[in-house]
Design a protein around this motif. Sequence first.
Motif, PDB file in Angstrom:
ATOM      1  N   SER A 367      -7.014   5.564  -0.198  1.00 55.99           N
ATOM      2  CA  SER A 367      -7.153   5.705   1.255  1.00 55.99           C
ATOM      3  C   SER A 367      -8.097   6.869   1.536  1.00 55.99           C
ATOM      4  CB  SER A 367      -5.773   5.955   1.880  1.00 55.99           C
ATOM      5  OG  SER A 367      -5.840   5.959   3.279  1.00 55.99           O
ATOM      6  N   THR A 413      -8.455   1.764   4.209  1.00 57.39           N
ATOM      7  CA  THR A 413      -7.495   1.594   3.117  1.00 57.39           C
ATOM      8  C   THR A 413      -7.449   0.111   2.783  1.00 57.39           C
ATOM      9  OG1 THR A 413      -6.214   3.417   4.096  1.00 57.39           O
ATOM     10  CG2 THR A 413      -5.137   2.134   2.351  1.00 57.39           C
ATOM     11  N   PRO A 414      -8.364  -0.372   1.943  1.00 57.64           N
ATOM     12  CA  PRO A 414      -8.463  -1.812   1.677  1.00 57.64           C
ATOM     13  C   PRO A 414      -7.130  -2.411   1.223  1.00 57.64           C
ATOM     14  CG  PRO A 414     -10.355  -0.659   0.776  1.00 57.64           C
ATOM     15  CD  PRO A 414      -9.401   0.397   1.229  1.00 57.64           C
ATOM     16  N   GLY A 415      -6.760  -3.511   1.876  1.00 56.10           N
ATOM     17  CA  GLY A 415      -5.535  -4.222   1.525  1.00 56.10           C
ATOM     18  C   GLY A 415      -4.303  -3.782   2.287  1.00 56.10           C
ATOM     19  N   TYR A 416      -4.431  -2.798   3.164  1.00 61.16           N
ATOM     20  CA  TYR A 416      -3.236  -2.224   3.797  1.00 61.16           C
ATOM     21  C   TYR A 416      -2.609  -3.164   4.825  1.00 61.16           C
ATOM     22  CZ  TYR A 416      -0.150   1.586   5.157  1.00 61.16           C
ATOM     23  OH  TYR A 416       0.951   2.376   5.365  1.00 61.16           O
ATOM     24  N   ASP A 417      -3.433  -3.915   5.539  1.00 62.67           N
ATOM     25  CA  ASP A 417      -2.892  -4.774   6.594  1.00 62.67           C
ATOM     26  C   ASP A 417      -1.947  -5.839   6.040  1.00 62.67           C
ATOM     27  OD1 ASP A 417      -4.265  -3.329   8.435  1.00 62.67           O
ATOM     28  OD2 ASP A 417      -5.704  -4.907   8.977  1.00 62.67           O
ATOM     29  N   SER A 429      -0.244  -5.562  12.143  1.00 67.48           N
ATOM     30  CA  SER A 429      -1.474  -4.792  11.965  1.00 67.48           C
ATOM     31  C   SER A 429      -2.494  -5.109  13.049  1.00 67.48           C
ATOM     32  CB  SER A 429      -2.066  -5.055  10.578  1.00 67.48           C
ATOM     33  OG  SER A 429      -2.353  -6.435  10.411  1.00 67.48           O
ATOM     34  N   ASN A 439      -7.582  -2.967   8.182  1.00 73.85           N
ATOM     35  CA  ASN A 439      -7.276  -2.151   6.993  1.00 73.85           C
ATOM     36  C   ASN A 439      -7.637  -0.683   7.177  1.00 73.85           C
ATOM     37  OD1 ASN A 439      -6.211  -4.211   5.183  1.00 73.85           O
ATOM     38  ND2 ASN A 439      -8.314  -5.041   5.192  1.00 73.85           N
ATOM     39  N   SER A 440      -7.388  -0.169   8.369  1.00 72.28           N
ATOM     40  CA  SER A 440      -7.569   1.254   8.659  1.00 72.28           C
ATOM     41  C   SER A 440      -6.395   1.679   9.542  1.00 72.28           C
ATOM     42  CB  SER A 440      -8.898   1.508   9.378  1.00 72.28           C
ATOM     43  OG  SER A 440      -9.090   2.890   9.607  1.00 72.28           O
TER      44      SER A 440
END
Length: 796
Positions: A367, A413-417, A429, A439-440
């Motif tokens: 992140s 933060t790629p993949g967070y959603d 999300s 993804n932020s």
Amino acid sequence: MKNLKSRTTARHFIQLVAGTSLAVLIAQGAMAQDAEEEADDNVIIVTATKRDANLQDIPFSINAQTAADIQRSGAVTLEDLSRNVAGLAVQNLGPGQSQVSVRGVSAGQVVRDQPGVKEQVGVYLDESVVSLSLFTPDLDLFDLNRVETLRGPQGTLFGSGSVGGTIRYITNQPRIGTTEGMVEGNLNLVDGDDIGGHLKGAVNVPLGDNAALRAVGYFTRYGGFINAIGPAGGEDVNSGERYGGRLALTFEPSDSVSITPRVVYQKVKADGFNRQEIYSLFANRFTTTRPTVTFDEREQYLLLREGFEDETLIADATIKIGLGGVDLTSVTSYIDRSILVSRDASALTGSVSVDLGYPDAAVVLPSNLRDTTDLQTFTQELRLSSNSDGPLQWVFGGFYSKIDRAYTQRLPTPGYDAFTDATLGAGTSAAVANGFPANSPFNSDLPYDIKQFAIFGEVSYDLTDALNVTAGGRYYDFKEERTITTGGLFANGDNGVVDRTKSDGFTPRLLLSYDVSEDVTINAQASKGFRLGGVNDPLNTPLCNAQDLALFGGFQNYDDETLWNYELGIKTQGDGFTFNAGAFYNDIKNLQVTLDAGSCSSRIVFNVDKAHSAGVEFELGLEPAEGFDLSLSGSLIEAEFDTTLPGALAPATGIREGNRLPSVPKFQLSAAASYEWPISDGADAYVSASFQHVGNRFTQPADQENNPRTFTHGLPFGGQPAGSATTVNLRLPSYELVNLSAGVDFDGGLSLVAYVNNLFDENALLSFDRERGGRARLGYNVGQPRTFGITARQKF
């Protein structure tokens, strides 16, 4: 007992200064009576009153580090210089990220996501204001004439950013009719394994009989000294570089007109930060399902590489016109500055994910918190001043500034959603995104529009041959408008919320100067300074626990900070010595203190009703024998709160009567000695040594409460047991630095110098670093280790 001990220590130090003053005055009487024939090159001309004057004739406390002082000391940053200036303290958070305080006037650590905080110390490049809270420009010191430190509030002549004092970088101006220049090369070894160095040059070229051009260029490579473990680990991850230059043209179409346009460009880049960690969510001694980690000195953990960039363009023009017995001066300045702070926020984001019940795969996602600042500043000053030799001297003027500052934050933060929707419900999300990228989990846009207008004036009159009185004042009118838009899971979802604040006021100054003799002057001053207020950013309420939300959720606007300064000083000089000393008391109202809002991952500014700083300072320079120079300077400062907040706020914030103001050492001492002697008909050699002591400090006011502090981790990640904790003494220890150098100066302008800085490799702890109240990360910002170097300089 604490106050009694403080008063006793202060009394002893005042007795030391008084005793030294008496000894110096006795020595003066015993020395030769022809001190007035002292060579002109021992006279330092400064412009602290916006008129040329001898340093010793300035009727208030001021220090000037000349080009020779800078070169001999090996100083390359403002922090280096500060250790030789009584009462000046600099908190280093990395290249271009210093925080400056003078005489104990400090609001604590300002962090990167507090764009609305105003400066307490004004910083000028010649006539142009360049200060910016937190991001004090890391200006190169090459081809400077001097650096002036004006202690105490300078609101009359220098405005709102100078409530504690003013620092002025004075460059060498183009010289008509002179061809000269200098080149300088350096090579250094940092911490025994990383190479740094620089290459710099300056040239002055006449353009006919009434114009000249001066050009300066430089490139510096900073050696790193922080090592990182983890997926993005490596050695010396905080290396960096600085490059830029100045180009100035002076045109004098007549004896009474001078026009000097100038362009300054500089870019600073750093590959990481001077952070030494003692705990990370991902690397600690408590984990059982992940490898346990105990950090070494100057070591950190990284999932992502970090970085800092600061690109600055300054275009200014100074026009001076002589109108008989009056000078008209116009200073126009434009600054375009772009700053990026890129941090590894994986532990921060991960700690929130743990609290929200996300799986471990989400907790360890890389992140990247990206803070950007785009700044455009326009200032215009127009003033009239006397230029006669009569008993009456004066200066009057007007000042206008317009600042457009756009501050943004993104947390890609790629993949967070996907983990958010799986854990908290499908579509969560997207529902909180508020138009920001996917993804932020945190995003914000904060544009600022700040305008200020001021009228100032100062009049000085010789009542007798020995007694001078100076009176002045400044009226200011300030307006600020800020718009806030946020989005993402961690944000409040503000959408175009506009906050406005404004203020106006008057700050007077009165100075008395009495010449006891030709070489001894006593000065007294009463002056007021101010620091503009503002609006706090909303707390990140989704991250706050209930206790922190209740404690810190009610603070929005904060008012102007004001300060009344009262001081008494003595300045004396003679054949081979100077001695300046002063005692001061600062009565502070509405001190703007920066507070860490714990789990909210937010900072707020809070007005403290009453505080004070009081102390004594001295600077002594001696030449006991030809070629032998000694200098000694020191300060003892008591900077404390005079207010106690009610209920749970006092232990949570540290704002309690008798607690120290943050980041300020009580005691600083600097000593230097050099000896120069001829080794041939065309060469002189010299050796020099310096010693600096910086006393203990606290990073934030609350660090004095419940100290040593136990930070409970207990996050169910990596197999950490529920009761895991780290105990830290938050009082930053004092430290000492010893520097040595030796060199040879040749008649042809060639100089060769070898040096070692931080001889004993002191690991100076400069400030305490924490994220989410210690749930994500704990560590320190640390100083540069032992450094060996050689410098070659050629003048022509």
